[in-house]
Design a protein around this motif. Structure first.
Motif, mmCIF file in Angstrom:
data_model
loop_
_atom_site.group_PDB
_atom_site.id
_atom_site.type_symbol
_atom_site.label_atom_id
_atom_site.label_comp_id
_atom_site.label_asym_id
_atom_site.label_seq_id
_atom_site.Cartn_x
_atom_site.Cartn_y
_atom_site.Cartn_z
ATOM 1 N N SER A 291 0.826 -1.208 0.000
ATOM 2 C CA SER A 291 0.000 0.000 0.000
ATOM 3 C C SER A 291 0.861 1.260 0.000
ATOM 4 O O SER A 291 0.527 2.256 -0.648
ATOM 5 N N GLN A 292 1.988 1.234 0.715
ATOM 6 C CA GLN A 292 2.888 2.381 0.735
ATOM 7 C C GLN A 292 3.510 2.591 -0.638
ATOM 8 O O GLN A 292 3.612 3.720 -1.131
ATOM 9 N N ASN A 293 3.916 1.507 -1.278
ATOM 10 C CA ASN A 293 4.526 1.613 -2.596
ATOM 11 C C ASN A 293 3.531 2.167 -3.614
ATOM 12 O O ASN A 293 3.877 2.989 -4.462
ATOM 13 N N LYS A 294 2.269 1.724 -3.513
ATOM 14 C CA LYS A 294 1.242 2.237 -4.424
ATOM 15 C C LYS A 294 0.996 3.723 -4.187
ATOM 16 O O LYS A 294 0.806 4.493 -5.131
ATOM 17 N N ALA A 295 0.975 4.134 -2.924
ATOM 18 C CA ALA A 295 0.757 5.541 -2.606
ATOM 19 C C ALA A 295 1.895 6.405 -3.152
ATOM 20 O O ALA A 295 1.672 7.497 -3.686
ATOM 21 N N GLU A 296 3.132 5.916 -3.031
ATOM 22 C CA GLU A 296 4.269 6.671 -3.550
ATOM 23 C C GLU A 296 4.274 6.670 -5.072
ATOM 24 O O GLU A 296 4.693 7.650 -5.702
ATOM 25 N N LEU B 169 16.901 3.488 -1.310
ATOM 26 C CA LEU B 169 16.002 4.453 -0.694
ATOM 27 C C LEU B 169 14.904 3.793 0.114
ATOM 28 O O LEU B 169 14.143 4.456 0.794
ATOM 29 N N GLY B 170 14.787 2.489 0.010
ATOM 30 C CA GLY B 170 13.707 1.800 0.673
ATOM 31 C C GLY B 170 12.370 2.031 -0.010
ATOM 32 O O GLY B 170 11.320 1.803 0.569
ATOM 33 N N SER B 171 12.382 2.500 -1.256
ATOM 34 C CA SER B 171 11.147 2.781 -1.988
ATOM 35 C C SER B 171 11.337 2.437 -3.447
ATOM 36 O O SER B 171 12.043 3.140 -4.173
ATOM 37 N N GLN B 172 10.717 1.368 -3.900
ATOM 38 C CA GLN B 172 10.828 0.979 -5.302
ATOM 39 C C GLN B 172 10.143 2.002 -6.204
ATOM 40 O O GLN B 172 10.552 2.209 -7.353
ATOM 41 N N ALA B 173 9.088 2.656 -5.711
ATOM 42 C CA ALA B 173 8.390 3.644 -6.526
ATOM 43 C C ALA B 173 9.300 4.835 -6.833
ATOM 44 O O ALA B 173 9.377 5.295 -7.976
ATOM 45 N N LEU B 174 10.011 5.335 -5.825
ATOM 46 C CA LEU B 174 10.904 6.468 -6.037
ATOM 47 C C LEU B 174 12.093 6.081 -6.897
ATOM 48 O O LEU B 174 12.531 6.848 -7.759
ATOM 49 N N ILE B 175 12.641 4.891 -6.675
ATOM 50 C CA ILE B 175 13.767 4.422 -7.477
ATOM 51 C C ILE B 175 13.360 4.319 -8.938
ATOM 52 O O ILE B 175 14.079 4.742 -9.849
ATOM 53 N N GLY B 176 12.164 3.753 -9.175
ATOM 54 C CA GLY B 176 11.706 3.599 -10.542
ATOM 55 C C GLY B 176 11.433 4.918 -11.224
ATOM 56 O O GLY B 176 11.623 5.052 -12.439
ATOM 57 N N ALA B 177 10.997 5.921 -10.474
ATOM 58 C CA ALA B 177 10.656 7.217 -11.060
ATOM 59 C C ALA B 177 11.876 8.096 -11.296
ATOM 60 O O ALA B 177 11.852 8.988 -12.145
ATOM 61 N N ALA B 178 12.955 7.858 -10.542
ATOM 62 C CA ALA B 178 14.125 8.738 -10.608
ATOM 63 C C ALA B 178 14.940 8.495 -11.868
ATOM 64 O O ALA B 178 15.187 7.360 -12.261
ATOM 65 N N SER B 179 15.367 9.582 -12.488
ATOM 66 C CA SER B 179 16.264 9.493 -13.634
ATOM 67 C C SER B 179 17.705 9.320 -13.151
ATOM 68 O O SER B 179 18.362 8.340 -13.459
ATOM 69 N N THR B 180 18.199 10.264 -12.366
ATOM 70 C CA THR B 180 19.549 10.180 -11.802
ATOM 71 C C THR B 180 19.451 10.223 -10.282
ATOM 72 O O THR B 180 18.713 11.040 -9.728
ATOM 73 N N ILE B 181 20.172 9.323 -9.629
ATOM 74 C CA ILE B 181 20.249 9.299 -8.166
ATOM 75 C C ILE B 181 21.691 9.598 -7.760
ATOM 76 O O ILE B 181 22.625 8.963 -8.257
ATOM 77 N N ILE B 182 21.863 10.571 -6.876
ATOM 78 C CA ILE B 182 23.186 10.927 -6.368
ATOM 79 C C ILE B 182 23.227 10.526 -4.903
ATOM 80 O O ILE B 182 22.505 11.084 -4.077
ATOM 81 N N ASN B 183 24.057 9.542 -4.581
ATOM 82 C CA ASN B 183 24.087 8.986 -3.229
ATOM 83 C C ASN B 183 25.340 9.416 -2.467
ATOM 84 O O ASN B 183 26.450 9.346 -3.001
#
Length: 348
Positions: free
Chosen positions: A152-157, A195-209
């Protein structure tokens, strides 16, 4: 944005037109019209690094060896007071910079008693700044929904990301957001689960860690190690280019000084300080391909441009010449005279 009712035979042509006008904030690593994430533990220096980087970017200076393309932008903080932001800027010598900086509390409507009653959301930012081209959001977790854990959290994100696409990205505008890495995350160099969020990872183009380099046994050093360490490892992870690993030293004022750049996750060699290190010849050629992709069709390219592109990734002049020759055979680069070229307007 492509009209969903558009005839399927015409959608490809519209997509080609979109690619024709594709732009970058920073060539090849931060495309426009995309969602980018700056991630890392709280207090590791993400904001300080961004202020240094964006100050150079806003002035059109080269960033990490790549060309900058400034645009109108705004910085919105959900978890930092303006006084804290000002202290950071003064600490790194940017106190006179007229940064377009706001706190989210300034944007939230208030009731008749002047009290905040509504939760912050993206619409408030877009409504207040409808004309800017880049939204930099500090404290993204304050805007994302919280339904608990699990699916449910992943769907909300995921729904949040779709709304962000509709409000901002599909209009050719860009979002750069800061968020915290999970405290129990392991020391890693890829996008998965960081990030602990597959939704955010999937939406992100570039991630700077952001992280501190591991200890001698390759283990993550944690908060205590972070506080003791005077260096940082920053990993730039995009969809279309090899990971870029940046080694920084912290200066006396808490700022960042780049010591090396490479495409391998191993520890850098101190003797190669300041040298641009890319793992393979193929990686270097790929970076040139991405640089070419970042400019519009029919754009002129000078010999000086090509030399700068080659130096940025550590290629010799002869290697750049060979790359130009191959792209000429493929019809991607057109020669117009001595030291003058042009990107083909028909190749996307």
């Amino acid at each position: 944005m492509i009209d969903p009712k558009l005839d399927p035979s015409k959608r490809l042509e519209v997509r080609r037109q979109i690619r024709q006008h594709e732009r970058y904030l920073i060539d090849t690593i931060l495309p426009n019209g995309a969602f980018h994430i700056i991630s890392g533990p709280s207090g590791i220096g993400k904001t300080t690094w961004w202020f240094q980087t964006s100050h150079d970017w806003e002035q059109g200076k080269s960033v990490l060896g790549f060309a900058s393309h400034p645009c109108s932008w705004v910085y919105i903080s959900l978890d930092r007071a303006l006084q804290e932001t000002d202290r950071t800027l003064r600490r790194i010598g940017l106190e006179s910079w007229n940064i377009p900086c706001y706190n989210m509390a300034e944007l939230i409507p208030r009731n008749g008693f002047g009290k905040i009653e509504l939760e912050p959301h993206l619409d408030m930012i877009v409504e207040r700044f409808p004309d800017v081209e880049l939204y930099v959001i500090e404290g993204l977790q304050g805007l994302t929904p919280n339904t608990g854990r699990g699916q449910s959290q992943n769907k909300a994100e995921l729904l949040f990301c779709m709304k962000m696409q509709d409000l901002i990205l599909n209009k050719g505008k860009t979002v750069i957001a800061f968020t915290h890495s999970p405290k129990n995350s392991e020391y890693i160099h890829d996008r998965e689960n960081m990030l602990g969020s597959q939704a955010l990872i999937g939406a992100a183009s570039t991630i700077i860690n952001f992280d501190v380099p591991p200890d001698a046994n390759g283990k993550r050093r944690g908060m205590a190690g972070q506080q003791q360490a005077h260096n940082r490892l920053v990993t730039v992870m995009g969809r279309d280019f090899p990971n870029i690993y940046l080694d920084y030293d912290r200066t006396l004022n808490g700022g960042f000084e780049l010591s090396s750049k490479r495409t391998t996750p191993s520890e850098s060699n101190s003797e190669e300080s300041g040298v641009e290190l890319f793992e393979t010849h193929a990686d270097k050629l790929l970076m040139l391909d991405l640089r070419l992709n970042s400019i519009p069709g029919n754009a002129p390219i000078s010999r000086r441009d090509l030399n700068e592109w080659g130096r940025a990734v550590g290629l010799s002049t002869s290697s750049v010449d060979e790359w130009v020759k191959q792209n000429g055979e493929f019809g991607r680069i057109l020669k117009e005279g001595a030291g003058k070229y042009r990107k083909s307007g028909t190749i996307q």
